[in-house]
Write a protein that holds these residues in place. Structure first.
Motif, mmCIF file in Angstrom:
data_model
loop_
_atom_site.group_PDB
_atom_site.id
_atom_site.type_symbol
_atom_site.label_atom_id
_atom_site.label_comp_id
_atom_site.label_asym_id
_atom_site.label_seq_id
_atom_site.Cartn_x
_atom_site.Cartn_y
_atom_site.Cartn_z
ATOM 1 N N ARG A 48 0.929 -1.184 -0.100
ATOM 2 C CA ARG A 48 -0.108 -0.126 0.256
ATOM 3 C C ARG A 48 0.799 1.228 -0.045
ATOM 4 N NH1 ARG A 48 -5.520 -0.231 3.542
ATOM 5 N NH2 ARG A 48 -6.023 1.316 1.802
ATOM 6 N N ASP A 49 1.918 1.418 0.817
ATOM 7 C CA ASP A 49 3.032 2.375 0.806
ATOM 8 C C ASP A 49 3.483 2.459 -0.512
ATOM 9 O OD1 ASP A 49 2.311 2.917 3.467
ATOM 10 O OD2 ASP A 49 4.088 1.795 4.290
ATOM 11 N N ALA A 50 4.162 1.494 -1.051
ATOM 12 C CA ALA A 50 4.645 1.552 -2.491
ATOM 13 C C ALA A 50 3.859 2.059 -3.641
ATOM 14 C CB ALA A 50 5.423 0.364 -2.882
ATOM 15 N N PHE A 51 2.678 1.543 -3.702
ATOM 16 C CA PHE A 51 1.631 1.769 -4.988
ATOM 17 C C PHE A 51 0.560 2.471 -4.632
ATOM 18 C CE2 PHE A 51 4.169 -2.050 -5.416
ATOM 19 C CZ PHE A 51 4.931 -1.693 -6.402
ATOM 20 N N ASP A 52 0.160 2.961 -3.312
ATOM 21 C CA ASP A 52 -1.007 3.586 -3.036
ATOM 22 C C ASP A 52 -2.189 2.844 -3.496
ATOM 23 O OD1 ASP A 52 -2.596 5.884 -2.061
ATOM 24 O OD2 ASP A 52 -2.452 7.036 -3.938
ATOM 25 N N MET A 53 -2.377 1.652 -3.016
ATOM 26 C CA MET A 53 -3.349 0.776 -3.453
ATOM 27 C C MET A 53 -4.136 0.298 -2.271
ATOM 28 S SD MET A 53 -1.102 -2.362 -4.641
ATOM 29 C CE MET A 53 -2.438 -3.712 -4.926
ATOM 30 N N PRO A 54 -5.549 -0.257 -2.514
ATOM 31 C CA PRO A 54 -6.198 -0.999 -1.421
ATOM 32 C C PRO A 54 -5.457 -2.301 -0.963
ATOM 33 C CG PRO A 54 -7.527 -0.427 -3.596
ATOM 34 C CD PRO A 54 -6.062 -0.174 -3.958
ATOM 35 N N ALA A 55 -5.559 -2.648 0.008
ATOM 36 C CA ALA A 55 -5.190 -3.939 0.490
ATOM 37 C C ALA A 55 -5.758 -5.224 -0.276
ATOM 38 C CB ALA A 55 -5.259 -4.154 1.933
ATOM 39 N N ASN A 182 -9.186 3.782 -2.195
ATOM 40 C CA ASN A 182 -8.116 3.460 -1.140
ATOM 41 C C ASN A 182 -8.328 3.949 0.188
ATOM 42 O OD1 ASN A 182 -5.707 2.667 -0.203
ATOM 43 N ND2 ASN A 182 -4.505 3.771 -1.372
ATOM 44 N N GLY A 183 -8.891 3.217 1.057
ATOM 45 C CA GLY A 183 -9.224 3.762 2.546
ATOM 46 C C GLY A 183 -8.438 2.803 3.555
ATOM 47 N N HIS A 184 -8.494 3.251 4.648
ATOM 48 C CA HIS A 184 -8.161 2.735 6.021
ATOM 49 C C HIS A 184 -9.263 2.848 6.913
ATOM 50 C CE1 HIS A 184 -3.890 2.199 5.108
ATOM 51 N NE2 HIS A 184 -4.116 3.089 4.201
ATOM 52 N N LEU A 185 -9.243 1.992 8.011
ATOM 53 C CA LEU A 185 -10.126 1.981 9.251
ATOM 54 C C LEU A 185 -9.769 2.661 10.362
ATOM 55 C CD1 LEU A 185 -11.287 -2.119 9.065
ATOM 56 C CD2 LEU A 185 -12.700 0.125 7.974
ATOM 57 N N ALA A 186 -10.586 3.277 11.154
ATOM 58 C CA ALA A 186 -10.573 3.925 12.166
ATOM 59 C C ALA A 186 -11.277 3.676 13.227
ATOM 60 C CB ALA A 186 -10.076 5.455 12.120
ATOM 61 N N PRO A 227 -12.732 11.214 8.900
ATOM 62 C CA PRO A 227 -13.413 10.354 8.025
ATOM 63 C C PRO A 227 -13.546 10.727 6.764
ATOM 64 C CG PRO A 227 -14.891 11.080 10.240
ATOM 65 C CD PRO A 227 -13.272 11.912 9.951
ATOM 66 N N ARG A 228 -13.441 9.742 5.792
ATOM 67 C CA ARG A 228 -13.647 10.202 4.197
ATOM 68 C C ARG A 228 -14.829 9.361 3.729
ATOM 69 N NH1 ARG A 228 -9.332 7.408 0.332
ATOM 70 N NH2 ARG A 228 -11.131 8.039 -1.038
ATOM 71 N N SER A 229 -15.196 9.689 2.728
ATOM 72 C CA SER A 229 -16.137 8.963 1.791
ATOM 73 C C SER A 229 -15.465 7.894 0.979
ATOM 74 C CB SER A 229 -17.068 9.793 1.084
ATOM 75 O OG SER A 229 -17.881 10.751 1.725
ATOM 76 N N VAL A 230 -16.108 6.677 1.121
ATOM 77 C CA VAL A 230 -15.567 5.592 0.117
ATOM 78 C C VAL A 230 -16.734 4.801 -0.445
ATOM 79 C CG1 VAL A 230 -14.600 3.244 0.366
ATOM 80 C CG2 VAL A 230 -13.400 5.265 1.340
#
Length: 380
Positions: A48-55, A182-186, A227-230
């Protein structure tokens, strides 16, 4: 011509559902799986860090669980895709292994046809060219690398490499990512702490959380909990709209189940399909569920399912029943059937634990129950 099997859609991630997925694939190859793509730990974090992509780890995991390995070549493909590079080693030597995979000379390529070898070698070659030293290969999953290379080769779209991998291993079911964003969880804990990054609250890579989860949302990154919209992928919503039954199964409650349901549009799409919707709660220990009994799990599930439009999405449109084993099941937070029936949801009490399943759900018992429920009129 009508379908031979009911189309059942499961929302999940992680490994908890792999046993059921593999078992039910032999009974009903028309099952589908909508998978979360928010993992932020392990080798997924490097990708994800290298390619800015979803897991892609959970997607790869489910595809391999569905693989038809009766063919020796497909068994060899699964072996390759299941392999990880060593967790300890000199970076140059790990890179050498990737180079051997890229030119088709790696021992894992033995037993593959020329066509399959070229397909996989081309993907590894593309990955090596793209990474340009940016990627840390320590403990890297070769299956994840193949999916990442396909993602980049198809203009940052995940569906084509998933479809290609499905064909290579003859996956007995359909796998779709819940979102292409491309999002993450909080999460917010009851003690007020906010944690961004899935790997920091699952209790697998770091110590378990000290306080119960009080809310979860999607954010931009582990350093940005805002928060962001996905949005849900159109392919995932299509599966939901065509389902004959929707199952919210066991697995890590927040990081697998609720995460897969969180992209915008899924709750609304689920509510518009009149098919049965069933929740199968966890048995055994889930670090994410401290302080949660099954009733609270249902309430949190309903919050996510109605999040698109809580004023208009009715509870009965997104959840009809909870499937439990009150006699043999171990629900650490507690199982109060009377409280569940007051919500109200229908409680279906069946034998789900066998003498061999060590207190957990036995796929050999759950799979036929789900197939019976999908074909019955119990909800009408």
């Amino acid at each position: 011509m009508g379908k031979k099997h009911p189309g059942i859609v499961f929302f999940s991630g992680g490994t908890a559902l792999n046993g059921l997925a593999a078992y039910i694939a032999d009974l009903n190859p028309e099952c589908s799986y909508i998978i979360t793509t928010f993992d932020s730990g392990g080798s997924s974090a490097y990708l994800r860090d290298a390619f800015d992509m979803p897991a892609v780890g959970d997607v790869r995991n489910r595809l391999l669980a569905l693989a038809d390995t009766r063919s020796p070549e497909r068994a060899n493909i699964v072996k390759l895709l299941s392999t990880r590079l060593p967790s300890i080693g000199v970076r140059n030597s790990l890179q050498d292994q990737l180079d051997h995979l890229a030119n088709g000379s790696h021992p894992l390529m033995e037993g593959l046809s020329d066509v399959v070898c070229k397909i996989l070698a081309d993907r590894f070659s593309l990955f090596v060219d793209m990474s340009e030293g940016r990627f840390n290969p320590t403990y890297a999953s070769l299956g994840n690398i193949i999916l990442a290379a396909g993602f980049m080769a198809h203009q940052r779209v995940l569906a084509p490499p998933i479809a290609q991998l499905s064909r290579l291993i003859n996956a007995r079911g359909v796998v779709r990512a819940a979102t292409i964003d491309n999002g993450h969880l909080a999460v917010r804990l009851q003690n007020g702490e906010i944690i961004a990054g899935q790997h920091l609250f699952t209790g697998k890579e770091v110590d378990p959380i000290p306080s119960p989860v009080d809310g979860m949302w999607i954010c931009s990154g582990i350093n940005d909990p805002w928060p962001r919209s996905v949005h849900a992928s159109s392919l995932a919503m299509m599966l939901v709209s065509e389902a004959d039954m929707i199952v919210y199964p066991m697995g890590s409650f927040y990081s697998s189940l609720l995460a897969a349901l969180s992209p915008q549009g899924l709750g609304q799409t689920i509510s518009l399909n009149p098919c049965p919707k069933i929740f199968v709660p966890n048995m055994g220990y889930d670090p994410e569920l401290i302080g949660h009994d099954v009733t609270l799990q249902v309430k949190r599930l309903l919050e996510i399912l109605r999040m698109d439009n809580a004023a208009y999405i009715k509870q009965e449109d997104v959840l009809n029943a909870v499937l439990v084993d009150s006699e043999n099941g171990d629900y650490p937070g507690g199982l109060d059937i009377a409280a569940l029936e007051k919500l109200p949801v229908k409680v279906i009490d069946r034998r789900l634990v066998s003498d061999e399943s060590e207190g957990l759900i036995d796929p050999a018992l759950l799979a036929p129950e789900l197939l019976k429920l999908a074909s019955s009129n119990i909800f009408t």
